[in-house]
Design a protein around this motif. Structure first.
Motif, PDB file in Angstrom:
ATOM      1  N   LYS A   1     -68.359 -13.847-103.443  1.00  0.00           N
ATOM      2  CA  LYS A   1     -68.258 -13.697-101.990  1.00  0.00           C
ATOM      3  C   LYS A   1     -68.961 -12.416-101.529  1.00  0.00           C
TER       4      LYS A   1
ATOM      5  N   SER B   1     -58.857  -6.050 -95.608  1.00  0.00           N
ATOM      6  CA  SER B   1     -60.073  -6.845 -95.463  1.00  0.00           C
ATOM      7  C   SER B   1     -60.302  -7.061 -93.976  1.00  0.00           C
ATOM      8  N   GLU B   2     -61.516  -6.893 -93.562  1.00  0.00           N
ATOM      9  CA  GLU B   2     -61.859  -7.125 -92.169  1.00  0.00           C
ATOM     10  C   GLU B   2     -62.912  -8.226 -92.144  1.00  0.00           C
ATOM     11  N   SER B   3     -62.970  -8.932 -91.057  1.00  0.00           N
ATOM     12  CA  SER B   3     -63.973  -9.989 -90.960  1.00  0.00           C
ATOM     13  C   SER B   3     -65.254  -9.435 -90.383  1.00  0.00           C
ATOM     14  N   SER B   4     -66.358  -9.842 -90.954  1.00  0.00           N
ATOM     15  CA  SER B   4     -67.651  -9.517 -90.371  1.00  0.00           C
ATOM     16  C   SER B   4     -68.348 -10.841 -90.121  1.00  0.00           C
ATOM     17  N   ALA B   5     -69.556 -10.781 -89.609  1.00  0.00           N
ATOM     18  CA  ALA B   5     -70.290 -12.000 -89.273  1.00  0.00           C
ATOM     19  C   ALA B   5     -70.412 -12.917 -90.496  1.00  0.00           C
ATOM     20  N   GLN B   6     -70.591 -12.348 -91.683  1.00  0.00           N
ATOM     21  CA  GLN B   6     -70.757 -13.165 -92.882  1.00  0.00           C
ATOM     22  C   GLN B   6     -69.429 -13.405 -93.593  1.00  0.00           C
ATOM     23  N   ASP B   7     -68.312 -13.032 -92.959  1.00  0.00           N
ATOM     24  CA  ASP B   7     -67.001 -13.158 -93.585  1.00  0.00           C
ATOM     25  C   ASP B   7     -66.927 -12.331 -94.873  1.00  0.00           C
ATOM     26  N   ALA B   8     -67.558 -11.198 -94.865  1.00  0.00           N
ATOM     27  CA  ALA B   8     -67.562 -10.322 -96.040  1.00  0.00           C
ATOM     28  C   ALA B   8     -66.251  -9.556 -96.140  1.00  0.00           C
ATOM     29  N   THR B   9     -65.885  -9.191 -97.362  1.00  0.00           N
ATOM     30  CA  THR B   9     -64.793  -8.248 -97.566  1.00  0.00           C
ATOM     31  C   THR B   9     -65.378  -6.865 -97.309  1.00  0.00           C
TER      32      THR B   9
END
Length: 165
Positions: A64, A32-40
């Motif tokens: 999510k 899992s990587e973090s993106s601006a929206q904290d998306a998986t």
């Protein structure tokens, strides 16, 4: 004879059995990587010359944000369609029928039906697309398939939705 052996199987299945053999699939949970929206963020590629995805399972949290980065390094078109639990075959059979529909290709061979939850367009060779959506609220196993006619029987996997926090 070999003809009668395969008469009830799709060309895609026969092609895979005769020319590709059984290939191992990576069954993993992508990092899992973090993106601006904290998306998986999940990366999925097609396997060149094998008509399969490079992962057979990934896990997301219910409700999510999810981003699937879908890449097609193969020589033929593929897509990625996520269905409701237990509806893979119904969607796949409907997609096969689109092969005879003059509008089928324009529809990316994605049937217009409530069992289809999320989908990518058909990707040409060496193209990629990012699919962004919110994971279903209900935990369960959500199949993903390629709905190019005939591909879904061998080109499939599962998105496991788990309770989020």
């Amino acid at each position: 004879s070999q003809d009668s052996l395969f008469k009830n199987e799709s060309l895609a299945v026969v092609f895979v059995k005769n020319y590709m053999g059984e290939q191992g699939l990576r069954e993993s949970t992508p990092e899992s990587e973090s993106s601006a929206q904290d998306a998986t963020i999940v990366r999925i590629k097609t396997i060149k010359n094998v008509m399969k995805y490079d992962i057979s399972k990934f896990v997301v949290k219910a409700g999510k944000p999810v981003e699937i980065i879908f890449e097609n390094p193969d020589f033929m078109q593929h897509n990625l369609v996520i269905t409701k639990p237990g509806e893979k075959e119904k969607v796949g059979l409907a997609a096969d029928k689109l092969a005879t529909d003059p509008k089928g290709a324009k529809m990316n061979y994605v049937p217009n039906m409530p069992e289809v939850l999320f989908y990518s367009p058909l990707l040409d060779p060496d193209k990629s697309v990012t699919m962004k959506f919110t994971a279903p609220n209900k935990p369960g196993i959500y199949p993903f398939i390629c709905t190019f006619p005939g591909h879904w029987r061998v080109m499939q996997g599962m998105m496991k939705v788990v309770a989020g926090n």
